[in-house]
Scaffold this active site. Structure first.
Site, PDB file in Angstrom:
ATOM      1  CE  LYS A 142      -0.821   0.435   4.991  1.00 50.14           C
ATOM      2  NZ  LYS A 142      -1.836   0.545   6.052  1.00 50.14           N
ATOM      3  CG  ASP A 143       3.878   2.031   2.672  1.00 53.27           C
ATOM      4  OD1 ASP A 143       2.722   2.380   2.989  1.00 53.27           O
ATOM      5  OD2 ASP A 143       4.724   1.635   3.497  1.00 53.27           O
ATOM      6  NE  ARG A 159      -7.312   3.365   3.794  1.00 56.46           N
ATOM      7  CZ  ARG A 159      -7.588   2.595   4.850  1.00 56.46           C
ATOM      8  NH1 ARG A 159      -8.809   2.115   5.031  1.00 56.46           N
ATOM      9  NH2 ARG A 159      -6.652   2.308   5.734  1.00 56.46           N
ATOM     10  NE  ARG A 160      -6.431   2.572   8.813  1.00 50.28           N
ATOM     11  CZ  ARG A 160      -5.142   2.310   8.964  1.00 50.28           C
ATOM     12  NH1 ARG A 160      -4.332   3.232   9.461  1.00 50.28           N
ATOM     13  NH2 ARG A 160      -4.654   1.132   8.629  1.00 50.28           N
ATOM     14  NE  ARG A 208       4.931  10.471  10.725  1.00 50.53           N
ATOM     15  CZ  ARG A 208       6.061  10.551  10.029  1.00 50.53           C
ATOM     16  NH1 ARG A 208       6.518  11.720   9.672  1.00 50.53           N
ATOM     17  NH2 ARG A 208       6.729   9.478   9.682  1.00 50.53           N
ATOM     18  NE  ARG A 241       0.670   5.353  13.334  1.00 51.98           N
ATOM     19  CZ  ARG A 241       0.165   5.708  12.158  1.00 51.98           C
ATOM     20  NH1 ARG A 241      -1.069   5.419  11.850  1.00 51.98           N
ATOM     21  NH2 ARG A 241       0.904   6.346  11.279  1.00 51.98           N
ATOM     22  CB  CYS A 264       0.335   6.896  -0.792  1.00 56.13           C
ATOM     23  SG  CYS A 264       1.389   6.145  -2.010  1.00 56.13           S
TER      24      CYS A 264
END
Length: 319
Positions: A81-82, A129-130, A151, A157, A244
């Site tokens: 996904k990166d 997106r989230r 981040r 996190r 991205c």
């Protein structure tokens, strides 16, 4: 010569080291050659800026690709996904192994699920997106949450929850699985609630395109169905002209009749980060047998989404 160790370039994070170690073992079994990990620091690892400001997750990929092109490493492992959607001509995406769990998960205080979060709960994520989908879901279910941009690595996190700075954080199940911490999850978010990032849960193994023997050897790890799915997802992302860090979710899954896989369904979503507007569509077609067929599936759905107004939701990247 066959015993010379292959050099695998990896980021230094705990997650990157874990997934690279797993790939190293698999490559060693497939080739009969030892594999050594070469740790590479990327700008994304040392910068304190928000990812969206420094070019999205592509910053993690650039340093590994530069080491490959300089011949400092023989191959590299990325979180798929990166990867930027355009593949450089001089590098080959030699393998996409079987995919991990694609879902996003919640790690919340007091074992809370998403539906149990208190009014005004602060939910951390670094992903537009989230944010878009969590806020839209909360809105439609009468929940009131505040999404907070964060981040850092998994420890950082989860630490925001442990220290009570946040009520919950949203992470990828695949990452927690790979470092053996899936038991910390308090809720698995269905793909019907939050579509994952294109390629989420999949790894990309990349090497120099000119090294035909290595391309073939690494190809032993490739899973054709995973590759078809992520190719369709990334084609959608590219056709939406989104980077991205754009708020795009996509997921291709196989529709089976008993043991026989019949079709592939591709779902896509794009939305404003406050969740007030979402364009969410799906398309179903034969399981792609070639790269071009998988790409076509993604482009077709992107065209439908653009016709429904998706471009206006992408922020400045779509201009």
């Amino acid at each position: 010569m066959s015993e010379q160790a292959l050099r695998l370039g990896t980021r230094r994070s705990k997650l990157a080291m874990a997934q690279s170690g797993q790939v190293a073992d698999a490559v060693s079994r497939a080739t009969g050659r030892p594999v050594e990990l070469v740790e590479i620091t990327t700008y994304g690892d040392v910068s304190r800026e928000h990812l969206a400001q420094i070019g999205g997750t592509g910053v993690f990929v650039t340093a590994l690709r530069e080491a490959l092109l300089r011949g400092e490493v023989d191959f590299a492992v990325h979180s798929l996904k990166d990867l930027p959607t355009a593949q450089p001509d001089d590098l080959a995406l030699a393998a996409v192994p079987v995919r991990e769990d694609v879902r996003d998960v919640l790690v919340a205080r007091d074992g809370l699920t998403f539906a149990e979060l208190p009014d005004g709960a602060r939910v951390g994520t670094g992903s537009p997106r989230r944010m878009a989908q969590l806020n839209a879901y909360a809105r439609s279910h009468g929940l009131n949450i505040e999404t907070v941009a964060i981040r850092g690595n998994i420890d950082t996190r989860v630490g925001f929850v442990r220290s009570a700075e946040l009520d919950a954080v949203v992470l990828a199940a695949a990452g927690l699985n790979r470092i053996g911490r899936i038991d910390e999850v308090t809720d698995f978010l269905s793909v019907d609630t939050v579509l994952p990032a294109p390629g989420q849960g999949a790894l990309a193994i990349e090497c120099a395109a000119a090294d035909a023997d290595l391309v073939a050897a690494l190809g032993e790890l490739d899973d054709p169905l995973t590759r078809a799915a992520v190719t369709a997802e990334r084609s959608l992302l590219a056709a939406l002209e989104a980077g991205c860090s754009a708020p795009v979710g996509a997921f291709a899954d196989l529709q089976a009749d008993g043991q026989i896989v019949k079709e592939m369904r591709l779902r896509g979503v794009v939305g404003t980060t406050d969740g007030s507007t979402l364009v969410q569509l799906s398309t179903t077609g034969p399981v792609p047998e070639t790269h071009d067929q998988a790409m076509a599936l993604g482009r077709e759905l992107a065209a439908e989404m653009l016709a429904k107004g998706a471009a206006g939701l992408m922020g400045e990247r779509a201009l």
